[in-house]
Design an enzyme around this catalytic site. Sequence first.
Site, PDB file in Angstrom:
ATOM      1  N   ARG A  65       0.824  -1.209   0.000  1.00 11.23           N
ATOM      2  CA  ARG A  65       0.000   0.000   0.000  1.00 11.23           C
ATOM      3  C   ARG A  65       0.863   1.266   0.000  1.00 11.23           C
ATOM      4  O   ARG A  65       0.583   2.242   0.689  1.00 11.23           O
ATOM      5  CB  ARG A  65      -0.971  -0.016   1.179  1.00 11.23           C
ATOM      6  CG  ARG A  65      -2.085  -1.028   1.004  1.00 11.23           C
ATOM      7  CD  ARG A  65      -3.023  -1.031   2.176  1.00 11.23           C
ATOM      8  NE  ARG A  65      -2.334  -1.416   3.399  1.00 11.23           N
ATOM      9  CZ  ARG A  65      -2.756  -1.161   4.620  1.00 11.23           C
ATOM     10  NH1 ARG A  65      -3.878  -0.518   4.792  1.00 11.23           N
ATOM     11  NH2 ARG A  65      -2.065  -1.547   5.671  1.00 11.23           N
ATOM     12  N   LEU A 116       1.170   3.479  -2.233  1.00 12.51           N
ATOM     13  CA  LEU A 116       0.475   4.676  -2.729  1.00 12.51           C
ATOM     14  C   LEU A 116      -0.386   5.283  -1.626  1.00 12.51           C
ATOM     15  O   LEU A 116      -0.438   6.497  -1.465  1.00 12.51           O
ATOM     16  CB  LEU A 116      -0.388   4.317  -3.948  1.00 12.51           C
ATOM     17  CG  LEU A 116      -1.130   5.503  -4.571  1.00 12.51           C
ATOM     18  CD1 LEU A 116      -0.154   6.576  -5.055  1.00 12.51           C
ATOM     19  CD2 LEU A 116      -2.016   5.038  -5.726  1.00 12.51           C
ATOM     20  N   LYS A 117      -1.028   4.437  -0.876  1.00 12.19           N
ATOM     21  CA  LYS A 117      -1.846   4.933   0.241  1.00 12.19           C
ATOM     22  C   LYS A 117      -0.990   5.764   1.194  1.00 12.19           C
ATOM     23  O   LYS A 117      -1.339   6.874   1.571  1.00 12.19           O
ATOM     24  CB  LYS A 117      -2.442   3.738   0.992  1.00 12.19           C
ATOM     25  CG  LYS A 117      -3.174   4.095   2.267  1.00 12.19           C
ATOM     26  CD  LYS A 117      -3.459   2.844   3.094  1.00 12.19           C
ATOM     27  CE  LYS A 117      -4.178   3.169   4.382  1.00 12.19           C
ATOM     28  NZ  LYS A 117      -5.571   3.589   4.173  1.00 12.19           N
ATOM     29  N   SER A 124     -18.490   3.210  14.050  1.00  6.14           N
ATOM     30  CA  SER A 124     -17.080   3.351  14.383  1.00  6.14           C
ATOM     31  C   SER A 124     -16.759   4.788  14.766  1.00  6.14           C
ATOM     32  O   SER A 124     -17.381   5.728  14.270  1.00  6.14           O
ATOM     33  CB  SER A 124     -16.226   2.920  13.194  1.00  6.14           C
ATOM     34  OG  SER A 124     -16.550   3.669  12.057  1.00  6.14           O
ATOM     35  N   CYS A 150      -8.293   1.166   1.324  1.00  3.41           N
ATOM     36  CA  CYS A 150      -8.272  -0.195   0.794  1.00  3.41           C
ATOM     37  C   CYS A 150      -9.011  -1.122   1.733  1.00  3.41           C
ATOM     38  O   CYS A 150      -9.147  -0.839   2.910  1.00  3.41           O
ATOM     39  CB  CYS A 150      -6.839  -0.706   0.710  1.00  3.41           C
ATOM     40  SG  CYS A 150      -5.797   0.311  -0.302  1.00  3.41           S
ATOM     41  N   TRP A 166     -18.327  -8.426   0.228  1.00  4.91           N
ATOM     42  CA  TRP A 166     -16.981  -7.907   0.468  1.00  4.91           C
ATOM     43  C   TRP A 166     -15.965  -8.984   0.783  1.00  4.91           C
ATOM     44  O   TRP A 166     -14.875  -8.726   1.263  1.00  4.91           O
ATOM     45  CB  TRP A 166     -17.016  -6.824   1.570  1.00  4.91           C
ATOM     46  CG  TRP A 166     -17.684  -5.574   1.071  1.00  4.91           C
ATOM     47  CD1 TRP A 166     -18.124  -5.323  -0.199  1.00  4.91           C
ATOM     48  CD2 TRP A 166     -18.009  -4.407   1.831  1.00  4.91           C
ATOM     49  NE1 TRP A 166     -18.691  -4.074  -0.268  1.00  4.91           N
ATOM     50  CE2 TRP A 166     -18.638  -3.488   0.960  1.00  4.91           C
ATOM     51  CE3 TRP A 166     -17.821  -4.046   3.168  1.00  4.91           C
ATOM     52  CZ2 TRP A 166     -19.084  -2.238   1.388  1.00  4.91           C
ATOM     53  CZ3 TRP A 166     -18.264  -2.801   3.594  1.00  4.91           C
ATOM     54  CH2 TRP A 166     -18.888  -1.907   2.716  1.00  4.91           C
ATOM     55  N   GLU A 209     -24.914  -2.861  -3.946  1.00  2.00           N
ATOM     56  CA  GLU A 209     -23.803  -3.209  -4.822  1.00  2.00           C
ATOM     57  C   GLU A 209     -23.943  -4.625  -5.379  1.00  2.00           C
ATOM     58  O   GLU A 209     -23.437  -4.923  -6.461  1.00  2.00           O
ATOM     59  CB  GLU A 209     -22.546  -3.023  -3.977  1.00  2.00           C
ATOM     60  CG  GLU A 209     -21.329  -3.724  -4.364  1.00  2.00           C
ATOM     61  CD  GLU A 209     -20.301  -3.569  -3.227  1.00  2.00           C
ATOM     62  OE1 GLU A 209     -20.214  -2.490  -2.608  1.00  2.00           O
ATOM     63  OE2 GLU A 209     -19.600  -4.544  -2.957  1.00  2.00           O
ATOM     64  N   HIS A 227     -16.905  11.171   4.431  1.00  2.63           N
ATOM     65  CA  HIS A 227     -15.821  10.831   3.496  1.00  2.63           C
ATOM     66  C   HIS A 227     -14.909  12.017   3.254  1.00  2.63           C
ATOM     67  O   HIS A 227     -13.900  11.905   2.581  1.00  2.63           O
ATOM     68  CB  HIS A 227     -16.393  10.342   2.163  1.00  2.63           C
ATOM     69  CG  HIS A 227     -17.175   9.077   2.306  1.00  2.63           C
ATOM     70  ND1 HIS A 227     -18.543   9.053   2.318  1.00  2.63           N
ATOM     71  CD2 HIS A 227     -16.770   7.804   2.490  1.00  2.63           C
ATOM     72  CE1 HIS A 227     -18.952   7.802   2.486  1.00  2.63           C
ATOM     73  NE2 HIS A 227     -17.897   7.033   2.592  1.00  2.63           N
ATOM     74  N   CYS A 235     -22.031   7.746   7.536  1.00  2.68           N
ATOM     75  CA  CYS A 235     -21.359   6.450   7.659  1.00  2.68           C
ATOM     76  C   CYS A 235     -20.519   6.470   8.936  1.00  2.68           C
ATOM     77  O   CYS A 235     -20.541   7.445   9.682  1.00  2.68           O
ATOM     78  CB  CYS A 235     -20.499   6.194   6.417  1.00  2.68           C
ATOM     79  SG  CYS A 235     -19.937   4.490   6.261  1.00  2.68           S
TER      80      CYS A 235
HETATM   81  N1  GLN Z   1     -20.666   0.212  11.469  1.00  2.00           N
HETATM   82  C1  GLN Z   1     -19.712   0.480  10.456  1.00  2.00           C
HETATM   83  C2  GLN Z   1     -18.875   1.693  10.825  1.00  2.00           C
HETATM   84  O1  GLN Z   1     -19.366   2.571  11.416  1.00  2.00           O
HETATM   85  C3  GLN Z   1     -20.386   0.729   9.150  1.00  2.00           C
HETATM   86  C4  GLN Z   1     -19.401   0.974   8.060  1.00  2.00           C
HETATM   87  C5  GLN Z   1     -19.993   0.971   6.670  1.00  2.00           C
HETATM   88  O2  GLN Z   1     -21.155   1.145   6.487  1.00  2.00           O
HETATM   89  N2  GLN Z   1     -19.202   0.818   5.665  1.00  2.00           N
HETATM   90  O3  GLN Z   1     -17.713   1.775  10.511  1.00  2.00           O
HETATM   91 ZN    ZN Z   2     -21.661   3.374   5.582  1.00  2.00          ZN
END
Ligand code: GLN
Ligand code: ZN
Length: 761
Positions: A16, A18-19, A438, A521, A566, A610, A699, A731
């Site tokens: 990784r 590049l990361k 998280s 990643c 995933w 997805e 993000h 998220c």
């Molecule tokens: N519970 C996960 C988090 O908060 C959800 C992550 C996700 O939706 N990709 O990180």
């Molecule tokens: Zn999410």
Amino acid sequence: MALVTYAGFPRIGLKRELKRALEAYWRGEIAADALQDTARALRARHWKLGRDAGADIVPCNDFSLYDHVLDTAVLFDAIPERYRPVFANNRLDGYFAMARGHKRGGYDLHALEMTKWFDTNYHYIVPELHAGQRFALRGDKPVAEFLEARALGIYARPVVLGPVSFLLLSKTSDRSQPLTLLGALLPAYTALLQRLAAAGADWVQLDEPCLVLDLDAAAQAALRQAYAALAASSGLKILLASYFGALGGNLDLAVQLPVNGLHVDLVRAPEQLDAVLEALSPARVLSAGVIDGRNIWRSRPDQVLPRLQRAQARLGAERLWLAPSCSLLHVPIDVQAETALEPARRAAMAFARQKIEELRLYADALAGGAQAAASLAAQQQRLGAQAQLPGVVDPEVRARLRKLGPQAARRRSDYAQRRAAQAKALPLPPLPTTTIGSFPQTDELRQARAAQRAGKLSASDYGQRMRAEIERVVRFQENIGLDVLVHGEPERNDMVEYFGEQLDGYLFTQHGWVQSYGSRCVKPPVIWGDIARRAPMTVAWARYAQSLTQKPVKGMLTGPVTMLQWSFVRDDLPRATVCRQLALALRDEVRDLEAAGIRVIQIDEPAFREGLPLRRADWAAYLAWAVECFRIATGGAGDSTQIHSHMCYSEFNDIIEAVAAMDADVISIESSRSRMQLLEAFVRFRYPNGIGPGVYDIHSPRVPEGGEMLELLHKALGVLQPQQLWVNPDCGLKTRNWSEVEPALRHMVASAQKLRSELRL
Ligand code: GLN
Ligand code: ZN
């Protein structure tokens, strides 16, 4: 002899690199030159690797510092006005401003929207166009990379996203049709191809993955117009690439376009081979995508070789190219680096490098090479032996699945009754606030996990550190006034890996990184056997977190569809069956969490959409089993247990009925980046249960103000009832810093409070 080639290679680097370089650059620790040096070194290394693995032609311009769709937008000057001043100052900063937002030096720019690349877990930046948009060739990335490879003595084929797919993947700020811009865009493409020709390229690959979608008449006409223009003016031979599925109804169109070669996906759609061979006009090259670019298993020579023999018999070796089904972007780099894997298992796997080596063997075998043919025969035998290994079939799991009745996929009562039961068991204010799970993953946390893995930190010291972090996160949430708390997921490196490590049937790689977006990643685990839960996976942490507070703490699980999506999934069982096995394991976990006193359980399904097949005709079958699996996982929960789910995307319109059929009590979804565009779905369809459209774009490092979030909430109330609305980020917060998260969440709580008082709730 048939040529060996491939459409793209992973960019991020085995370690990784590049990361690391990107993130150091973003933190201001290294200069642009150092970042570009890393990028150049990676390109050189990957070209050589491809060549040494046996490729006759390697790709170039498949590399990107962030995303190839963003590269294409910038290359053709599709840069929205607001980013131009940053660009003018510094091109690289302008580029990253479009990717990640920019709040510095008097600018306050949001990032462009990001969304999934077809049905993969790679995310691209959505170009933003408008009616009357102008395009021009700007910069020379594909040409420069072509020359860079040449300077290394490597002849590369430039790969560029084709104009029609580019437009179809874009959105417009004024809702005009992106395809109407084709006429304006084509001269810029022509200019690029002419420059490539002048630099010495003879082929260019134009990717039109839209060819595997259902295309309307306008899109078909656009393809005709585009390729007529490019073929006439470019001076290059064009390889038109389709991937991720069958050409289907677009086959006639694809073979009529005036190009010199066609790439087709013969892994997802092996059945199209004969029709393609039949239809391909003389003198055109077929690039046969026979090796799976989306999965990590070795190919089966007994399937692949006959296909290739048929193709060669029909076309002759000169018109046949051998390639993976799609860019190798979606698989890790080198299985040889997986020194901790059992040799028998490793022998069944192929990463990017091994896939090129496999192609070499097939090409040599096709040309009559006895040694290559023997190697392929040995591979076939190893794969047969693999299927007999213990754990591939777990009779107990199979029996339990067979016995599972339809009632397993049903909650005890309907939503109205559950809502009443939950209101009693779980006193919450109106417009409850929560987060997605998280909290920032600090260096200390990563180090603690790494030390524990390496045996350098005892289980009890590790537990203590995690508990300390959980306590800190719980106190923080209490302190800022969130209503439904989370434990913060400090013990999780990755939301799938964490669970996979505790389930039978999974294995893990050390370097199996795949790019998800930008520098981020994931390391998808590998499902090779039947799935079974050995013991509770999350209960101890959840119970501890709940013991610290009166407020409800959400248990946090990754849903069956996401676990499947995933992971690299075994290819000897239907995906639906593997998903049901996962759902059963999660069902047991839900029951154990409940028994431990957890009243709210979130089952994340960020990958639910997805998994949606690219063709509409295939949707219903997928949605039926995907919804059923989510419901098997949650169906055992009592009425008063509040089941949440979370999804990270905003294209909701298409699947809103299926999402409602999942019957979660509350869902949270991404929507801040698209300014609540997902709400259109709710105009048409009255979503019945609780819902939290995200108000904070996690993000981006940009910290949103309370006023912005309030505005988004007001928008949401245009189509949702106050009684069903939740207030939460888009998220999880694990990729953010505390310095961003703390003010952003305070603003979020304040905006919920403000709205409550405005609405007198
Ligand atoms: N519970 C996960 C988090 O908060 C959800 C992550 C996700 O939706 N990709 O990180
Ligand atoms: Zn999410």
